[in-house]
Design a protein around this motif. Structure first.
Motif, PDB file in Angstrom:
ATOM      1  N   GLN A 169       0.819  -1.215   0.000  1.00 27.90           N
ATOM      2  CA  GLN A 169       0.000   0.000   0.000  1.00 27.90           C
ATOM      3  C   GLN A 169       0.855   1.270   0.000  1.00 27.90           C
ATOM      4  O   GLN A 169       0.371   2.339  -0.329  1.00 27.90           O
ATOM      5  N   ASN A 170       2.111   1.147   0.386  1.00 28.14           N
ATOM      6  CA  ASN A 170       2.985   2.325   0.395  1.00 28.14           C
ATOM      7  C   ASN A 170       3.839   2.448  -0.864  1.00 28.14           C
ATOM      8  O   ASN A 170       4.601   3.398  -1.000  1.00 28.14           O
ATOM      9  N   ARG A 171       3.699   1.519  -1.772  1.00 28.88           N
ATOM     10  CA  ARG A 171       4.540   1.576  -2.980  1.00 28.88           C
ATOM     11  C   ARG A 171       4.347   2.900  -3.726  1.00 28.88           C
ATOM     12  O   ARG A 171       5.319   3.532  -4.162  1.00 28.88           O
ATOM     13  N   ALA A 172       3.109   3.337  -3.843  1.00 30.12           N
ATOM     14  CA  ALA A 172       2.837   4.579  -4.582  1.00 30.12           C
ATOM     15  C   ALA A 172       3.456   5.794  -3.871  1.00 30.12           C
ATOM     16  O   ALA A 172       3.882   6.746  -4.522  1.00 30.12           O
ATOM     17  N   VAL A 173       3.507   5.745  -2.534  1.00 32.75           N
ATOM     18  CA  VAL A 173       4.112   6.838  -1.764  1.00 32.75           C
ATOM     19  C   VAL A 173       5.611   6.925  -2.075  1.00 32.75           C
ATOM     20  O   VAL A 173       6.154   7.999  -2.341  1.00 32.75           O
ATOM     21  N   PHE A 174       6.261   5.758  -2.061  1.00 32.23           N
ATOM     22  CA  PHE A 174       7.704   5.747  -2.327  1.00 32.23           C
ATOM     23  C   PHE A 174       8.005   6.166  -3.765  1.00 32.23           C
ATOM     24  O   PHE A 174       8.955   6.893  -4.025  1.00 32.23           O
ATOM     25  N   ARG A 175       7.157   5.704  -4.678  1.00 32.63           N
ATOM     26  CA  ARG A 175       7.352   6.052  -6.081  1.00 32.63           C
ATOM     27  C   ARG A 175       7.205   7.563  -6.268  1.00 32.63           C
ATOM     28  O   ARG A 175       7.975   8.198  -6.978  1.00 32.63           O
ATOM     29  N   ARG A 176       6.237   8.128  -5.576  1.00 35.19           N
ATOM     30  CA  ARG A 176       5.997   9.577  -5.678  1.00 35.19           C
ATOM     31  C   ARG A 176       7.199  10.358  -5.151  1.00 35.19           C
ATOM     32  O   ARG A 176       7.594  11.373  -5.712  1.00 35.19           O
ATOM     33  N   LEU A 177       7.787   9.891  -4.052  1.00 38.28           N
ATOM     34  CA  LEU A 177       8.947  10.604  -3.500  1.00 38.28           C
ATOM     35  C   LEU A 177      10.100  10.589  -4.509  1.00 38.28           C
ATOM     36  O   LEU A 177      10.782  11.585  -4.714  1.00 38.28           O
ATOM     37  N   ARG A 178      10.272   9.447  -5.153  1.00 36.06           N
ATOM     38  CA  ARG A 178      11.341   9.352  -6.150  1.00 36.06           C
ATOM     39  C   ARG A 178      11.067  10.280  -7.330  1.00 36.06           C
ATOM     40  O   ARG A 178      11.962  10.969  -7.822  1.00 36.06           O
ATOM     41  N   GLU A 179       9.812  10.332  -7.756  1.00 39.58           N
ATOM     42  CA  GLU A 179       9.464  11.228  -8.870  1.00 39.58           C
ATOM     43  C   GLU A 179       9.712  12.686  -8.493  1.00 39.58           C
ATOM     44  O   GLU A 179      10.211  13.463  -9.305  1.00 39.58           O
ATOM     45  N   LEU A 180       9.367  13.023  -7.261  1.00 41.67           N
ATOM     46  CA  LEU A 180       9.602  14.397  -6.806  1.00 41.67           C
ATOM     47  C   LEU A 180      11.090  14.728  -6.833  1.00 41.67           C
ATOM     48  O   LEU A 180      11.483  15.830  -7.211  1.00 41.67           O
ATOM     49  N   SER A 181      11.911  13.769  -6.419  1.00 40.54           N
ATOM     50  CA  SER A 181      13.353  14.031  -6.402  1.00 40.54           C
ATOM     51  C   SER A 181      13.871  14.226  -7.824  1.00 40.54           C
ATOM     52  O   SER A 181      14.765  15.035  -8.067  1.00 40.54           O
ATOM     53  N   ILE A 182      13.278  13.529  -8.780  1.00 39.94           N
ATOM     54  CA  ILE A 182      13.694  13.705 -10.178  1.00 39.94           C
ATOM     55  C   ILE A 182      13.274  15.089 -10.689  1.00 39.94           C
ATOM     56  O   ILE A 182      14.063  15.794 -11.326  1.00 39.94           O
ATOM     57  N   ASP A 183      12.059  15.493 -10.346  1.00 48.01           N
ATOM     58  CA  ASP A 183      11.594  16.842 -10.740  1.00 48.01           C
ATOM     59  C   ASP A 183      12.540  17.915 -10.209  1.00 48.01           C
ATOM     60  O   ASP A 183      12.865  18.880 -10.900  1.00 48.01           O
ATOM     61  N   ILE A 184      12.962  17.742  -8.964  1.00 50.41           N
ATOM     62  CA  ILE A 184      13.846  18.743  -8.341  1.00 50.41           C
ATOM     63  C   ILE A 184      15.224  18.712  -8.990  1.00 50.41           C
ATOM     64  O   ILE A 184      15.812  19.748  -9.295  1.00 50.41           O
ATOM     65  N   LYS A 185      15.722  17.503  -9.223  1.00 47.78           N
ATOM     66  CA  LYS A 185      17.046  17.363  -9.835  1.00 47.78           C
ATOM     67  C   LYS A 185      17.107  18.087 -11.183  1.00 47.78           C
ATOM     68  O   LYS A 185      18.096  18.734 -11.517  1.00 47.78           O
ATOM     69  N   LEU A 186      16.017  17.984 -11.925  1.00 43.18           N
ATOM     70  CA  LEU A 186      15.985  18.603 -13.260  1.00 43.18           C
ATOM     71  C   LEU A 186      16.116  20.126 -13.201  1.00 43.18           C
ATOM     72  O   LEU A 186      16.465  20.755 -14.193  1.00 43.18           O
ATOM     73  N   LYS A 187      15.840  20.703 -12.039  1.00 37.44           N
ATOM     74  CA  LYS A 187      15.944  22.167 -11.894  1.00 37.44           C
ATOM     75  C   LYS A 187      17.388  22.623 -11.690  1.00 37.44           C
ATOM     76  O   LYS A 187      17.667  23.824 -11.741  1.00 37.44           O
TER      77      LYS A 187
END
Ligand SMILES: *Cc1c(COP(=O)(O)O)cnc(C)c1O
Length: 230
Positions: A169-187
């Protein structure tokens, strides 16, 4: 007992890394030692653990002088601004930066001491009322501020996922955190790198590793059950 616990956690980490096609060396196990006395931490140390996580400044500072100097102490709990100066030179990483007031204070106090401090932004991915952390949508607008710090370096993101019966049930939470880190990295903001993803606890660290965790924080899985209320 602790030896068997550690062996099991280690085997699980290896299995999750293998399942995700990741190398074991990409994941740091942090033994969350909160509520455990120095003697128990010493047992884990003697079994080879060097990274320990504490959630309270006072407790960490009480145990730190009793234990070997090569321990890497991680602060993983909510940090009040008035405690910043007592702890910033005792921890390798502050996982729980949950407000701009706190990050400003850490940068300011680190400058006074002439040290560099590494920290993670805590994200309340699931938007739970009871949790500390930035909401996902608050992160990108913060970058302008974070890039101006001179002594605080942001190294990544951290989350405390909801309590669930099934780790899936937490897989989507972890995936979202990783996606957020990618969004930030791109900046490509100065002072901000996204090499660390601190996510996953005893109940769900395997899923977190499959979703990209570079640090997992395991307490009861290593030290056994904590007393109620601690
Ligand atoms: C207590 C704690 C952990 C470890 O929890 P367990 O379920 O015992 O593994 C991890 N992260 C944070 C922030 C904690 O406070």
């Amino acid at each position: 007992m602790m030896k068997e616990n550690l062996e099991l956690v280690e085997a699980n980490i290896r299995e999750a890394c293998a399942a995700a096609g990741r190398d074991r060396s990409e994941v740091t196990l942090i033994a969350v030692s909160k509520t455990n006395p120095a003697e128990r931490i010493r047992v884990a140390y003697d079994l080879g653990v060097r990274d320990f996580g504490e959630n309270k400044v006072k407790e960490m500072l009480g145990k730190e002088p009793q234990l070997p100097e090569d321990i890497r102490w991680h602060l993983i709990g909510h940090l009040q601004t008035n405690k910043v100066k007592s702890v910033i030179d005792k921890t390798v990483l502050i996982h729980s930066i949950d407000s701009i007031k706190l990050s400003d204070t850490i940068d300011f106090e680190a400058r006074k001491k002439g040290i560099q401090v590494d920290g993670l932004l805590e994200v309340n991915v699931a938007g739970e009322e009871s949790k500390f952390g930035f909401l996902p949508e608050e992160l990108l607008p913060l970058l302008e501020r974070l890039r101006q710090y001179r002594n605080l370096k942001i190294r990544g993101l951290m989350t405390v996922a909801p309590m669930v019966d099934d780790a899936e049930q937490n897989r989507a939470v972890f995936r979202r955190l990783r996606e957020l880190s990618i969004d930030i990295k791109l900046k490509n903001a100065d002072n901000v790198t996204m090499n660390v993803l601190s996510m996953g606890m005893t109940g769900d660290y395997r899923v977190a590793i499959e979703e990209g965790a570079t640090m997992v924080r395991v307490g009861t899985g290593i030290f056994g059950m904590r007393q109620i209320g601690e």
